[in-house]
Design a protein around this motif. Structure first.
Motif, short mmCIF file in Angstrom:
data_model
loop_
_atom_site.label_atom_id
_atom_site.label_comp_id
_atom_site.label_asym_id
_atom_site.label_seq_id
_atom_site.Cartn_x
_atom_site.Cartn_y
_atom_site.Cartn_z
N VAL A 42 0.82 -1.13 0.03
CA VAL A 42 -0.07 0.00 -0.13
C VAL A 42 0.91 1.10 -0.07
N LEU A 43 0.91 2.28 -0.97
CA LEU A 43 1.57 3.31 -1.36
C LEU A 43 0.83 4.50 -1.10
N MET A 44 1.15 5.42 -0.41
CA MET A 44 0.32 6.49 -0.20
C MET A 44 1.06 7.90 -0.19
N GLU A 45 0.47 8.66 -0.85
CA GLU A 45 0.76 10.31 -0.68
C GLU A 45 2.13 10.52 -1.00
N ALA A 46 2.77 10.30 -2.02
CA ALA A 46 4.27 10.60 -2.38
C ALA A 46 4.33 10.07 -3.73
N LEU A 47 5.52 10.80 -4.29
CA LEU A 47 6.13 10.33 -5.47
C LEU A 47 7.19 9.50 -5.64
N ILE A 48 7.13 8.30 -6.54
CA ILE A 48 8.17 7.29 -6.45
C ILE A 48 9.16 7.84 -7.45
N GLY A 49 10.29 8.34 -6.91
CA GLY A 49 11.37 8.81 -7.68
C GLY A 49 10.89 9.46 -8.73
N ARG A 50 11.53 9.18 -10.00
CA ARG A 50 11.07 10.03 -10.97
C ARG A 50 10.31 9.25 -12.30
N LEU A 51 9.57 8.37 -11.75
CA LEU A 51 8.94 7.50 -12.44
C LEU A 51 7.70 8.35 -13.26
N PRO A 52 7.50 8.17 -14.58
CA PRO A 52 6.74 8.86 -15.22
C PRO A 52 5.29 8.80 -14.84
N GLY A 53 4.60 9.89 -14.97
CA GLY A 53 3.18 9.75 -14.54
C GLY A 53 2.62 11.03 -13.68
N ALA A 54 3.78 11.54 -13.01
CA ALA A 54 3.52 12.74 -12.16
C ALA A 54 3.56 14.33 -12.85
N GLU A 55 3.70 13.99 -14.10
CA GLU A 55 3.90 15.55 -14.79
C GLU A 55 3.00 16.33 -14.35
N ASP A 56 1.68 16.40 -14.24
CA ASP A 56 0.68 17.38 -13.91
C ASP A 56 0.87 17.62 -12.50
N PHE A 57 1.23 17.12 -11.59
CA PHE A 57 1.53 17.19 -10.17
C PHE A 57 2.89 18.07 -10.19
N ASP A 111 -4.06 11.41 -7.47
CA ASP A 111 -3.81 9.98 -8.14
C ASP A 111 -2.47 10.17 -8.63
N ALA A 112 -1.35 10.89 -8.58
CA ALA A 112 -0.27 10.82 -9.01
C ALA A 112 0.59 9.53 -8.70
N THR A 113 0.37 9.06 -7.54
CA THR A 113 1.23 7.72 -7.35
C THR A 113 0.73 6.52 -8.07
N PHE A 114 -0.47 6.56 -8.16
CA PHE A 114 -1.18 5.57 -9.03
C PHE A 114 -0.90 5.91 -10.61
N ARG A 115 -0.75 6.83 -10.99
CA ARG A 115 -0.25 7.25 -12.37
C ARG A 115 1.19 6.62 -12.65
N GLN A 116 1.99 6.86 -11.34
CA GLN A 116 3.40 6.63 -11.77
C GLN A 116 3.33 4.91 -11.81
N LEU A 117 2.71 4.26 -11.15
CA LEU A 117 2.89 2.82 -10.98
C LEU A 117 2.06 2.16 -12.19
N GLN A 118 1.16 2.71 -12.70
CA GLN A 118 0.34 2.24 -13.46
C GLN A 118 1.00 1.43 -14.93
N THR A 119 2.01 1.94 -15.41
CA THR A 119 2.60 1.12 -16.39
C THR A 119 3.75 0.05 -16.07
N ILE A 120 3.97 0.06 -15.09
CA ILE A 120 5.13 -1.13 -14.34
C ILE A 120 4.35 -2.13 -13.38
N THR A 121 3.32 -1.93 -12.94
CA THR A 121 2.63 -2.63 -11.88
C THR A 121 1.55 -3.65 -12.57
N ASP A 122 1.75 -5.00 -12.16
CA ASP A 122 0.86 -6.22 -12.80
C ASP A 122 -0.40 -6.10 -12.20
N ASP A 123 -0.53 -5.90 -11.04
CA ASP A 123 -1.89 -5.86 -10.26
C ASP A 123 -2.03 -4.54 -9.24
N LEU A 124 -2.64 -3.53 -9.85
CA LEU A 124 -2.64 -2.41 -9.29
C LEU A 124 -4.36 -1.80 -9.22
#
Length: 274
Positions: free
Chosen positions: A117-132, A232-245
Protein backbone atom coordinates in the motif's frame (compact mmCIF):
# COMPACT_ATOMS: atom_id res chain seq x y z
CA UNK A 1 -1.35 -2.82 23.87
CA UNK A 2 1.51 -1.15 21.98
CA UNK A 3 5.05 -2.02 23.05
CA UNK A 4 8.13 -0.10 21.95
CA UNK A 5 11.65 -1.48 21.82
CA UNK A 6 14.98 -0.96 20.10
CA UNK A 7 16.04 -3.41 17.37
CA UNK A 8 19.45 -3.36 15.69
CA UNK A 9 19.31 -4.25 12.01
CA UNK A 10 21.27 -3.34 8.88
CA UNK A 11 23.83 -1.53 11.02
CA UNK A 12 21.36 0.86 12.68
CA UNK A 13 19.32 0.80 15.91
CA UNK A 14 15.65 1.38 15.14
CA UNK A 15 12.91 2.34 17.56
CA UNK A 16 10.06 -0.06 16.79
CA UNK A 17 6.46 -0.13 18.00
CA UNK A 18 4.64 -3.46 17.83
CA UNK A 19 1.15 -4.62 18.72
CA UNK A 20 -1.23 -7.51 18.22
CA UNK A 21 -0.84 -10.98 16.77
CA UNK A 22 -1.49 -12.59 13.42
CA UNK A 23 -0.25 -11.91 9.88
CA UNK A 24 2.27 -9.06 9.87
CA UNK A 25 1.70 -5.55 8.57
CA UNK A 26 4.62 -3.09 8.41
CA UNK A 27 3.82 0.64 8.59
CA UNK A 28 6.41 3.15 7.30
CA UNK A 29 5.93 6.81 8.17
CA UNK A 30 7.16 9.98 6.46
CA UNK A 31 8.34 13.52 7.30
CA UNK A 32 7.84 15.11 9.76
CA UNK A 33 6.42 12.01 11.40
CA UNK A 34 7.27 9.35 13.96
CA UNK A 35 5.73 5.90 14.33
CA UNK A 36 2.96 7.65 16.33
CA UNK A 37 1.42 8.89 13.06
CA UNK A 38 -0.17 5.41 12.92
CA UNK A 39 -1.57 5.41 16.47
CA UNK A 40 -5.17 6.09 15.38
CA UNK A 41 -5.25 2.87 13.32
CA UNK A 42 -2.97 0.51 15.28
CA UNK A 43 -5.55 -0.72 17.82
CA UNK A 44 -8.01 -1.78 15.13
CA UNK A 45 -5.30 -3.47 13.05
CA UNK A 46 -3.87 -5.21 16.11
CA UNK A 47 -7.09 -7.12 16.74
CA UNK A 48 -6.11 -9.49 13.94
CA UNK A 49 -2.60 -8.46 12.82
CA UNK A 50 0.94 -8.19 14.12
CA UNK A 51 1.54 -4.47 13.60
CA UNK A 52 5.15 -3.29 13.18
CA UNK A 53 5.70 0.48 13.06
CA UNK A 54 9.35 1.56 13.15
CA UNK A 55 10.73 5.05 13.38
CA UNK A 56 12.69 5.31 10.13
CA UNK A 57 16.46 5.60 10.47
CA UNK A 58 17.43 9.11 11.57
CA UNK A 59 13.88 9.96 12.64
CA UNK A 60 11.93 9.68 15.88
CA UNK A 61 13.89 7.75 18.50
CA UNK A 62 15.88 5.71 15.97
CA UNK A 63 19.64 6.07 15.56
CA UNK A 64 20.86 8.98 13.42
CA UNK A 65 23.77 7.72 11.34
CA UNK A 66 25.95 10.08 9.34
CA UNK A 67 25.05 8.36 6.05
CA UNK A 68 22.71 5.79 4.57
CA UNK A 69 19.49 7.71 3.96
CA UNK A 70 18.42 6.47 0.56
CA UNK A 71 15.13 4.69 -0.03
CA UNK A 72 17.21 1.57 -0.63
CA UNK A 73 18.79 1.88 2.82
CA UNK A 74 15.36 2.15 4.43
CA UNK A 75 14.12 -0.82 2.38
CA UNK A 76 17.08 -2.84 3.66
CA UNK A 77 16.14 -1.81 7.21
CA UNK A 78 12.62 -3.15 6.62
CA UNK A 79 13.86 -6.49 5.34
CA UNK A 80 16.29 -6.66 8.25
CA UNK A 81 13.45 -6.05 10.70
CA UNK A 82 11.45 -8.87 9.16
CA UNK A 83 14.50 -11.14 9.49
CA UNK A 84 15.09 -10.17 13.13
CA UNK A 85 11.43 -10.68 14.00
CA UNK A 86 11.44 -14.00 12.07
CA UNK A 87 8.63 -12.88 9.80
CA UNK A 88 8.73 -14.40 6.34
CA UNK A 89 6.18 -12.11 4.63
CA UNK A 90 4.27 -8.98 5.54
CA UNK A 91 1.93 -6.46 4.06
CA UNK A 92 3.90 -3.21 3.72
CA UNK A 93 2.29 0.24 3.96
CA UNK A 94 4.16 3.48 3.26
CA UNK A 95 3.25 7.15 3.34
CA UNK A 96 5.31 10.18 2.27
CA UNK A 97 9.05 9.34 2.73
CA UNK A 98 8.07 5.79 3.60
CA UNK A 99 6.45 5.19 0.21
CA UNK A 100 9.57 4.98 -2.02
CA UNK A 101 11.16 2.61 0.49
CA UNK A 102 8.01 0.47 0.59
CA UNK A 103 8.04 0.39 -3.20
CA UNK A 104 11.63 -0.87 -3.22
CA UNK A 105 10.84 -3.58 -0.68
CA UNK A 106 8.07 -4.83 -2.97
CA UNK A 107 10.09 -4.43 -6.16
CA UNK A 108 13.41 -5.90 -4.98
CA UNK A 109 12.11 -8.41 -2.43
CA UNK A 110 8.68 -9.47 -3.72
CA UNK A 111 8.96 -12.78 -1.87
CA UNK A 112 8.82 -10.86 1.44
CA UNK A 113 5.72 -8.80 0.64
CA UNK A 114 2.19 -10.14 0.45
CA UNK A 115 0.53 -6.83 -0.48
CA UNK A 116 1.78 -3.26 -0.87
CA UNK A 117 0.00 0.00 0.00
CA UNK A 118 1.64 3.24 -1.22
CA UNK A 119 0.28 6.60 -0.11
CA UNK A 120 0.74 10.29 -0.79
CA UNK A 121 4.21 10.43 -2.32
CA UNK A 122 5.95 10.46 -5.65
CA UNK A 123 8.08 7.41 -6.40
CA UNK A 124 11.37 8.76 -7.67
CA UNK A 125 11.22 10.14 -11.19
CA UNK A 126 8.88 7.50 -12.59
CA UNK A 127 6.69 8.98 -15.35
CA UNK A 128 3.08 9.81 -14.57
CA UNK A 129 3.47 12.71 -12.13
CA UNK A 130 3.96 15.43 -14.74
CA UNK A 131 0.69 17.21 -13.90
CA UNK A 132 1.53 17.23 -10.19
CA UNK A 133 4.99 18.65 -10.92
CA UNK A 134 3.85 21.20 -13.51
CA UNK A 135 4.71 24.05 -11.15
CA UNK A 136 7.93 22.41 -9.98
CA UNK A 137 8.56 20.20 -6.92
CA UNK A 138 7.48 21.46 -3.47
CA UNK A 139 9.73 24.31 -2.34
CA UNK A 140 10.95 22.55 0.80
CA UNK A 141 12.62 19.80 -1.22
CA UNK A 142 15.23 22.27 -2.40
CA UNK A 143 15.51 23.96 1.01
CA UNK A 144 16.09 20.65 2.79
CA UNK A 145 18.53 19.40 0.15
CA UNK A 146 21.21 22.08 0.66
CA UNK A 147 23.75 20.60 3.10
CA UNK A 148 23.72 22.41 6.45
CA UNK A 149 21.28 25.15 5.44
CA UNK A 150 17.89 24.14 6.81
CA UNK A 151 19.14 22.98 10.19
CA UNK A 152 21.04 26.24 10.76
CA UNK A 153 18.09 28.40 9.71
CA UNK A 154 15.49 26.46 11.72
CA UNK A 155 17.40 25.91 14.96
CA UNK A 156 15.30 27.22 17.88
CA UNK A 157 12.32 27.64 15.55
CA UNK A 158 11.66 23.94 14.97
CA UNK A 159 8.10 23.82 16.31
CA UNK A 160 6.89 26.69 14.14
CA UNK A 161 8.28 24.97 11.07
CA UNK A 162 6.95 21.55 12.02
CA UNK A 163 3.49 22.97 12.65
CA UNK A 164 3.43 24.24 9.07
CA UNK A 165 3.62 20.64 7.85
CA UNK A 166 1.22 19.34 10.50
CA UNK A 167 -1.39 21.98 9.74
CA UNK A 168 -1.02 22.91 6.06
CA UNK A 169 -3.75 21.36 3.94
CA UNK A 170 -5.42 19.86 6.98
CA UNK A 171 -8.72 18.20 6.13
CA UNK A 172 -10.76 15.73 8.10
CA UNK A 173 -9.88 15.56 11.81
CA UNK A 174 -6.41 17.16 11.67
CA UNK A 175 -3.67 15.65 13.85
CA UNK A 176 -3.92 14.55 17.46
CA UNK A 177 -2.27 16.54 20.24
CA UNK A 178 -0.21 13.51 21.25
CA UNK A 179 1.17 13.15 17.73
CA UNK A 180 2.03 16.85 17.55
CA UNK A 181 3.91 16.59 20.85
CA UNK A 182 5.78 13.51 19.63
CA UNK A 183 6.84 15.32 16.45
CA UNK A 184 7.98 18.40 18.34
CA UNK A 185 10.13 16.27 20.63
CA UNK A 186 11.57 14.12 17.84
CA UNK A 187 12.70 16.94 15.54
CA UNK A 188 14.30 19.24 18.09
CA UNK A 189 17.94 20.27 17.88
CA UNK A 190 20.61 20.31 15.16
CA UNK A 191 21.32 16.57 15.14
CA UNK A 192 17.66 15.62 14.72
CA UNK A 193 17.17 18.23 12.00
CA UNK A 194 20.30 17.15 10.15
CA UNK A 195 19.21 13.53 10.12
CA UNK A 196 15.73 14.44 8.88
CA UNK A 197 17.06 16.50 5.99
CA UNK A 198 19.56 13.80 4.99
CA UNK A 199 16.57 11.89 3.59
CA UNK A 200 16.02 14.74 1.13
CA UNK A 201 19.71 15.04 0.33
CA UNK A 202 19.64 11.37 -0.65
CA UNK A 203 16.71 11.79 -3.08
CA UNK A 204 18.84 11.79 -6.28
CA UNK A 205 20.42 8.47 -5.33
CA UNK A 206 17.02 7.12 -4.24
CA UNK A 207 15.63 8.04 -7.66
CA UNK A 208 18.41 6.03 -9.32
CA UNK A 209 17.59 3.02 -7.13
CA UNK A 210 13.90 3.30 -8.00
CA UNK A 211 14.60 3.60 -11.73
CA UNK A 212 16.75 0.47 -11.61
CA UNK A 213 14.06 -1.47 -9.72
CA UNK A 214 11.37 -0.26 -12.13
CA UNK A 215 13.20 -1.81 -15.07
CA UNK A 216 11.32 -5.00 -14.19
CA UNK A 217 7.60 -5.35 -13.44
CA UNK A 218 6.23 -4.87 -9.92
CA UNK A 219 4.42 -8.14 -9.31
CA UNK A 220 3.18 -7.59 -5.74
CA UNK A 221 -0.53 -6.65 -5.57
CA UNK A 222 -0.47 -2.90 -4.92
CA UNK A 223 -2.93 -0.25 -3.76
CA UNK A 224 -2.19 3.46 -4.34
CA UNK A 225 -4.02 5.74 -1.90
CA UNK A 226 -4.08 9.47 -2.55
CA UNK A 227 -5.60 12.47 -0.83
CA UNK A 228 -4.55 16.12 -0.82
CA UNK A 229 -2.23 17.15 -2.45
CA UNK A 230 -0.79 14.10 -4.28
CA UNK A 231 -4.19 12.69 -5.32
CA UNK A 232 -3.77 10.08 -8.11
CA UNK A 233 -0.16 10.91 -9.05
CA UNK A 234 1.21 7.84 -7.24
CA UNK A 235 -1.29 5.62 -9.06
CA UNK A 236 -0.33 7.10 -12.43
CA UNK A 237 3.37 6.52 -11.75
CA UNK A 238 2.71 2.87 -10.96
CA UNK A 239 0.23 2.25 -13.75
CA UNK A 240 2.67 1.24 -16.47
CA UNK A 241 4.96 -0.98 -14.36
CA UNK A 242 2.61 -2.84 -11.98
CA UNK A 243 0.87 -6.13 -12.77
CA UNK A 244 -1.89 -5.89 -10.15
CA UNK A 245 -2.73 -2.27 -9.29
CA UNK A 246 -5.75 -0.58 -7.78
CA UNK A 247 -6.13 2.98 -6.58
CA UNK A 248 -8.35 5.32 -4.63
CA UNK A 249 -8.36 9.02 -3.77
CA UNK A 250 -9.90 9.90 -0.41
CA UNK A 251 -12.12 12.98 -0.42
CA UNK A 252 -11.89 15.61 2.31
CA UNK A 253 -8.61 14.15 3.52
CA UNK A 254 -5.31 15.92 4.08
CA UNK A 255 -1.84 14.59 3.40
CA UNK A 256 -1.38 12.84 6.77
CA UNK A 257 -4.07 10.26 6.06
CA UNK A 258 -3.83 8.07 9.22
CA UNK A 259 -4.29 11.17 11.36
CA UNK A 260 -6.82 13.05 9.22
CA UNK A 261 -9.11 10.14 8.26
CA UNK A 262 -8.18 7.00 10.20
CA UNK A 263 -11.53 5.31 9.67
CA UNK A 264 -11.37 5.86 5.91
CA UNK A 265 -7.84 4.43 5.82
CA UNK A 266 -8.88 1.43 7.90
CA UNK A 267 -11.71 0.77 5.45
CA UNK A 268 -9.21 0.80 2.55
CA UNK A 269 -6.85 -1.55 4.34
CA UNK A 270 -9.64 -3.88 5.42
CA UNK A 271 -10.80 -4.20 1.82
CA UNK A 272 -7.36 -4.60 0.26
CA UNK A 273 -5.19 -6.49 2.76
CA UNK A 274 -7.99 -8.50 4.43
Amino acid sequence: MISVRKIVTNGVELNVATAGAGPAIMLLHGFPHTWQVWEPIIPALATHRTVIAPDLRGLGASHRPTSGYTAGDIAADVVGLLDTLRIERADVVGIDLGTPAAFLVGAVHPERVRKLVLMEALIGRLPGAEDFLAGGPPWWFGFHAVPGLAESVLLNHENDYLDFFLSAGTLGDGVTDSFRRAVHAAYSGPTALRAAFEHYRALPRSAEQIAAAASTRLTVPTLAVGSNPVADATFRQLQTITDDLSGTVLDHTGHIIPQHRPEALLACLKTFVH
